[in-house]
Design a protein around this motif. Structure first.
Motif, PDB file in Angstrom:
ATOM      1  N   SER A 126      45.584 -64.255   5.184  1.00  0.00           N
ATOM      2  CA  SER A 126      44.762 -63.252   5.845  1.00  0.00           C
ATOM      3  C   SER A 126      43.884 -63.892   6.909  1.00  0.00           C
ATOM      4  N   SER A 127      43.900 -63.316   8.104  1.00  0.00           N
ATOM      5  CA  SER A 127      43.031 -63.737   9.196  1.00  0.00           C
ATOM      6  C   SER A 127      42.658 -62.498   9.988  1.00  0.00           C
ATOM      7  N   LEU A 128      41.485 -61.957   9.697  1.00  0.00           N
ATOM      8  CA  LEU A 128      41.085 -60.662  10.251  1.00  0.00           C
ATOM      9  C   LEU A 128      40.051 -60.828  11.355  1.00  0.00           C
ATOM     10  N   ALA A 153      44.948 -57.957  17.797  1.00  0.00           N
ATOM     11  CA  ALA A 153      45.234 -59.061  18.700  1.00  0.00           C
ATOM     12  C   ALA A 153      46.221 -60.021  18.063  1.00  0.00           C
ATOM     13  N   ALA A 154      46.878 -60.771  18.905  1.00  0.00           N
ATOM     14  CA  ALA A 154      47.831 -61.769  18.413  1.00  0.00           C
ATOM     15  C   ALA A 154      47.129 -62.763  17.497  1.00  0.00           C
ATOM     16  N   GLY A 155      47.768 -63.040  16.382  1.00  0.00           N
ATOM     17  CA  GLY A 155      47.211 -64.013  15.458  1.00  0.00           C
ATOM     18  C   GLY A 155      46.378 -63.423  14.346  1.00  0.00           C
ATOM     19  N   TYR A 156      45.968 -62.159  14.482  1.00  0.00           N
ATOM     20  CA  TYR A 156      45.152 -61.535  13.456  1.00  0.00           C
ATOM     21  C   TYR A 156      46.011 -60.680  12.532  1.00  0.00           C
ATOM     22  N   GLY A 157      45.573 -60.556  11.297  1.00  0.00           N
ATOM     23  CA  GLY A 157      46.246 -59.683  10.354  1.00  0.00           C
ATOM     24  C   GLY A 157      46.299 -60.303   8.979  1.00  0.00           C
ATOM     25  N   THR A 158      46.802 -59.509   8.039  1.00  0.00           N
ATOM     26  CA  THR A 158      47.100 -60.009   6.700  1.00  0.00           C
ATOM     27  C   THR A 158      48.609 -59.961   6.538  1.00  0.00           C
ATOM     28  N   LEU A 160      51.877 -60.118   4.339  1.00  0.00           N
ATOM     29  CA  LEU A 160      52.394 -59.903   2.993  1.00  0.00           C
ATOM     30  C   LEU A 160      53.905 -60.045   3.035  1.00  0.00           C
ATOM     31  N   ARG A 161      54.392 -61.125   2.453  1.00  0.00           N
ATOM     32  CA  ARG A 161      55.824 -61.368   2.378  1.00  0.00           C
ATOM     33  C   ARG A 161      56.502 -61.221   3.742  1.00  0.00           C
ATOM     34  N   GLY A 162      55.857 -61.831   4.756  1.00  0.00           N
ATOM     35  CA  GLY A 162      56.457 -61.908   6.078  1.00  0.00           C
ATOM     36  C   GLY A 162      56.169 -60.744   6.993  1.00  0.00           C
ATOM     37  N   GLU A 163      55.444 -59.721   6.544  1.00  0.00           N
ATOM     38  CA  GLU A 163      55.122 -58.588   7.390  1.00  0.00           C
ATOM     39  C   GLU A 163      53.616 -58.534   7.627  1.00  0.00           C
ATOM     40  N   ARG A 164      53.237 -58.126   8.831  1.00  0.00           N
ATOM     41  CA  ARG A 164      51.836 -58.162   9.224  1.00  0.00           C
ATOM     42  C   ARG A 164      51.174 -56.789   9.048  1.00  0.00           C
ATOM     43  N   PHE A 165      50.031 -56.803   8.406  1.00  0.00           N
ATOM     44  CA  PHE A 165      49.247 -55.595   8.175  1.00  0.00           C
ATOM     45  C   PHE A 165      47.868 -55.760   8.807  1.00  0.00           C
ATOM     46  N   GLY A 166      47.340 -54.662   9.317  1.00  0.00           N
ATOM     47  CA  GLY A 166      45.987 -54.655   9.847  1.00  0.00           C
ATOM     48  C   GLY A 166      45.024 -54.030   8.863  1.00  0.00           C
ATOM     49  N   PHE A 167      43.783 -54.497   8.884  1.00  0.00           N
ATOM     50  CA  PHE A 167      42.762 -53.989   7.978  1.00  0.00           C
ATOM     51  C   PHE A 167      42.313 -52.593   8.414  1.00  0.00           C
ATOM     52  N   ALA A 168      42.179 -51.669   7.462  1.00  0.00           N
ATOM     53  CA  ALA A 168      41.701 -50.313   7.733  1.00  0.00           C
ATOM     54  C   ALA A 168      40.320 -50.075   7.142  1.00  0.00           C
ATOM     55  N   GLN A 169      40.136 -50.381   5.843  1.00  0.00           N
ATOM     56  CA  GLN A 169      38.850 -50.183   5.198  1.00  0.00           C
ATOM     57  C   GLN A 169      38.835 -50.843   3.834  1.00  0.00           C
ATOM     58  N   ALA A 170      37.634 -50.943   3.280  1.00  0.00           N
ATOM     59  CA  ALA A 170      37.459 -51.465   1.924  1.00  0.00           C
ATOM     60  C   ALA A 170      36.524 -50.545   1.168  1.00  0.00           C
ATOM     61  N   HIS A 171      36.758 -50.391  -0.129  1.00  0.00           N
ATOM     62  CA  HIS A 171      35.867 -49.564  -0.939  1.00  0.00           C
ATOM     63  C   HIS A 171      35.891 -50.064  -2.382  1.00  0.00           C
ATOM     64  N   TRP A 172      34.965 -49.545  -3.199  1.00  0.00           N
ATOM     65  CA  TRP A 172      34.758 -50.079  -4.546  1.00  0.00           C
ATOM     66  C   TRP A 172      34.714 -48.963  -5.584  1.00  0.00           C
ATOM     67  N   HIS A 173      35.251 -49.279  -6.771  1.00  0.00           N
ATOM     68  CA  HIS A 173      35.286 -48.359  -7.905  1.00  0.00           C
ATOM     69  C   HIS A 173      34.599 -48.991  -9.112  1.00  0.00           C
ATOM     70  N   THR A 174      33.896 -48.165  -9.888  1.00  0.00           N
ATOM     71  CA  THR A 174      33.358 -48.624 -11.167  1.00  0.00           C
ATOM     72  C   THR A 174      33.612 -47.563 -12.233  1.00  0.00           C
ATOM     73  N   ILE A 248      39.032 -62.175  -0.078  1.00  0.00           N
ATOM     74  CA  ILE A 248      40.489 -62.310  -0.124  1.00  0.00           C
ATOM     75  C   ILE A 248      40.914 -63.771  -0.170  1.00  0.00           C
ATOM     76  N   LYS A 249      40.465 -64.546   0.791  1.00  0.00           N
ATOM     77  CA  LYS A 249      40.914 -65.942   0.868  1.00  0.00           C
ATOM     78  C   LYS A 249      40.618 -66.745  -0.393  1.00  0.00           C
ATOM     79  N   PRO A 250      39.444 -66.562  -1.054  1.00  0.00           N
ATOM     80  CA  PRO A 250      39.199 -67.356  -2.269  1.00  0.00           C
ATOM     81  C   PRO A 250      40.177 -67.077  -3.398  1.00  0.00           C
ATOM     82  N   LEU A 251      40.861 -65.921  -3.343  1.00  0.00           N
ATOM     83  CA  LEU A 251      41.733 -65.528  -4.447  1.00  0.00           C
ATOM     84  C   LEU A 251      43.214 -65.736  -4.157  1.00  0.00           C
ATOM     85  N   LEU A 252      43.542 -66.144  -2.944  1.00  0.00           N
ATOM     86  CA  LEU A 252      44.954 -66.254  -2.585  1.00  0.00           C
ATOM     87  C   LEU A 252      45.722 -67.198  -3.503  1.00  0.00           C
ATOM     88  N   LYS A 253      45.078 -68.290  -3.920  1.00  0.00           N
ATOM     89  CA  LYS A 253      45.764 -69.266  -4.751  1.00  0.00           C
ATOM     90  C   LYS A 253      45.686 -68.958  -6.241  1.00  0.00           C
TER      91      LYS A 253
END
Length: 322
Positions: A126-128, A153-158, A160-174, A248-253
């Motif tokens: 991921s590089s957003l 822009a070129a170089g940005y995105g997440t 997933l298995r070779g396909e590029r996704f752009g960030f839309a939003q984040a939200h939380w559930h409890t 995201i990055k801290p959990l990739l591994k």
């Protein structure tokens, strides 16, 4: 190096997925980009990959609409959800065969089965962009890309298995919507992405566990969310890039579980690609309580926002063995 493995299914019906590109696994189109809000159809790729997700419930969260529960202070109520979500005009929420959230049973069988070629690999990263996000409060706490966000822009995105996704939003559930061996975490974050050149969606899900100390990364924006229904001013220092770095990055591994599911609120659109990280991040009780206070204000006293887990219906959950 990641390796992939079959975790569980009700019967071995996974062969159709072998070697199928990710687009095929998604299906033709997913009709929304938000899990915690009722949403609009995503724009075409020509309008830019990073797009604001439109909130269509900006007057009141539940005017004769859908509910998690009818009991203030109570837990998630599957019967209420099935009845009210169907009555609100979303029959797929009850009739769909690939709904989310799910329970991931790690005790199934004698451990992971041999790898399934073409389903998972090690290539998630991921590089957003450093674009400021807008806090919103409704059925959740949500950070959304601004309406004037530039095209990806070129170089940005997440990836997933070779396909590029752009960030839309984040939200939380409890509490968490997805469960592990039938057990909820106290908080779950959903980082929603849209496929480059298409409308397919992917959700990177992060579980949080209770800690004595509050999470410093959540603290950068948690108090910016209104405690009542509404939208706050855009944040200059909280960006898609900072979310990627913090959550995201801290959990990739740590590895992840993967399945094909749906949005977890109406319209419950299916063909959503899910990845739930195995690693967890900390959150303190005060941070959870702030979300619960806001939910109670926007949901007539109901201070939870988790849908009950849904049947697998012969779907396969895969996992990295890393």
């Amino acid at each position: 190096m990641f390796h992939e493995a079959l975790l569980t299914s009700e019967q071995p019906a996974w062969t159709a997925a072998r070697g199928v590109p990710l687009r095929a696994l998604f299906g033709a189109a997913a009709v929304g980009a938000c899990i915690g809000w009722t949403i609009a159809v995503l724009p075409a790729a020509s309008d830019g990959l990073y797009q604001r997700v439109t909130n269509l419930e900006d007057v009141a969260p539940n005017p004769n609409g859908w509910f998690y529960s009818e009991t203030p202070g109570g837990g998630s109520d599957g019967a209420v959800q099935r009845k009210s979500w169907a009555a609100a005009g979303y029959p797929i929420c009850g009739e769909g065969r690939a709904q989310s959230p799910i329970d991931i049973d790690t005790r199934h069988g004698n451990g992971p089965n041999p790898a399934i070629a073409g389903v998972l690999d090690h290539s998630m990263n991921s590089s957003l962009p450093a674009v400021g996000l807008t806090p919103q409060t409704g059925h959740n706490f949500q950070l959304t890309m601004p309406a004037d966000a530039p095209a990806m822009a070129a170089g940005y995105g997440t990836w997933l298995r070779g396909e590029r996704f752009g960030f839309a939003q984040a939200h939380w559930h409890t509490p968490s919507e997805n469960t592990i061996d039938g057990v909820h975490s106290i908080l779950e974050g959903h980082f929603v992405h849209k496929l480059e050149g298409g409308t397919a969606l992917a959700v990177l899900a992060v579980l949080f566990e209770l800690a004595d100390e509050c999470d410093n990364d959540l603290a950068q924006f948690w108090d910016a969310f209104p405690l009542e229904l509404g939208t706050a001013a855009p944040l200059k220092t909280v960006t898609a890039a900072s979310l990627s770095t913090a959550f995201i990055k801290p959990l990739l591994k740590t590895g992840y579980y993967h399945w094909s599911g749906s949005l977890t609120t109406p319209p419950c659109s299916e063909a959503v690609d899910w990845a739930l990280f195995k690693g967890r991040l900390p959150v303190c009780q005060a941070q959870v309580d702030r979300l619960k206070t806001a939910l109670a204000h926007t949901q007539a006293g109901v201070d939870i926002n988790n849908r009950v887990t849904q049947p697998l219906h012969q779907r396969v959950i895969t996992q990295t063995t890393y």
